[in-house]
Design a protein around this motif. Structure first.
Motif, PDB file in Angstrom:
ATOM      1  N   ASP A 192       0.532  -1.226   0.112  1.00  0.00           N
ATOM      2  CA  ASP A 192       0.019   0.153  -0.064  1.00  0.00           C
ATOM      3  C   ASP A 192       0.840   1.328  -0.145  1.00  0.00           C
TER       4      ASP A 192
ATOM      5  N   ALA B 183       0.141   5.572   1.819  1.00  0.00           N
ATOM      6  CA  ALA B 183      -0.908   4.726   2.464  1.00  0.00           C
ATOM      7  C   ALA B 183      -1.957   5.499   3.363  1.00  0.00           C
TER       8      ALA B 183
ATOM      9  N   GLY C 283      -3.822   3.898   5.979  1.00  0.00           N
ATOM     10  CA  GLY C 283      -3.684   2.431   5.666  1.00  0.00           C
ATOM     11  C   GLY C 283      -4.951   1.513   5.549  1.00  0.00           C
TER      12      GLY C 283
ATOM     13  N   GLY D 221      -4.483  -1.341   2.531  1.00  0.00           N
ATOM     14  CA  GLY D 221      -3.808  -2.405   2.876  1.00  0.00           C
ATOM     15  C   GLY D 221      -4.221  -3.140   4.325  1.00  0.00           C
TER      16      GLY D 221
ATOM     17  N   LEU E 207       3.150  -1.215   4.397  1.00  0.00           N
ATOM     18  CA  LEU E 207       2.083   0.206   4.271  1.00  0.00           C
ATOM     19  C   LEU E 207       3.364   1.253   4.036  1.00  0.00           C
TER      20      LEU E 207
END
Length: 205
Positions: A49, A52, A55, A58, A71
């Motif tokens: 990711d 990110a 996040g 991910g 990430l």
């Protein structure tokens, strides 16, 4: 706040940075991950990711059965927030903790090793086309033969130069002001029929 939509950590609340990032909306994530699951692209996947933010992409993949998630986010506060979100997801779903890399995306790509099966890239809108292409070229050696790369940008953005990185665009879908481009390595062996031709779809919010 946003939430993990499905999987082992379903319902887990994620923090979202107040400024400096552009979180993917729940509606876009739900549509994206529904399509990825239909393509059997998540279970057991090694996920990357990039840019990110919170996040959410991910970590959603991790909740849904990805084998690992890395990430990448250079912002110190955002990276710390991602670590907290990763801990929340791990606690809620019993999933392995994600790896968070507090470094610029291009720097990470030049130093990384191993291969990835599913990559999300949600760069800031002000990232220019040359930098976007440089990211894709640096990413290419890290992709497995059947990898999927999903790039999220503003609808008015120029489509990424996937060809420069040996990638082929096979799907494009717009959601209001957001567009997702899906690509795969050009030399991918035996690609699914659903990826054989570029596809353009549009959906308003």
């Amino acid at each position: 706040m946003t939430r993990i939509i499905a999987g082992r950590a379903r319902g887990a609340r994620l923090e979202v940075p107040g400024t400096g990032t552009r979180p993917t909306s729940d509606r876009v994530r739900e549509s994206l991950f529904g399509a990825l699951e239909s393509a059997d692209a998540i279970d057991g996947a090694r996920v990357l990711d990039l840019y990110a933010g919170s996040g959410a992409l991910g970590l959603e993949a991790l909740s849904r059965g990805a084998a690992s998630t890395d990430l990448v986010e250079r912002g110190r506060q955002a990276a710390a927030l991602i670590r907290r979100n990763a801990a929340t997801v791990a606690k809620a779903g019993g999933a392995a903790a994600a790896r968070v890399h507090e470094v610029a995306v291009h720097t990470y790509l030049l130093r990384a090793s191993g291969t990835f099966d599913l990559v999300f890239s949600d760069p800031p809108y002000d990232l220019d086309d040359e930098a976007m292409t440089a990211d894709l070229v640096a990413l290419a050696p890290l992709l497995s033969p059947q990898a999927l790369v999903v790039v999220e940008r503003g609808r008015r953005s120029t489509p990424p130069d996937f060809a420069a990185a040996g990638l082929e665009l096979f799907r494009e879908k717009a959601y209001g002001d957001t567009v997702l481009w899906w690509a795969e390595p050009t030399a991918a062996a035996d690609p699914p029929v659903t990826r054989s031709q570029p596809e353009t779809e549009s959906q308003s919010r």
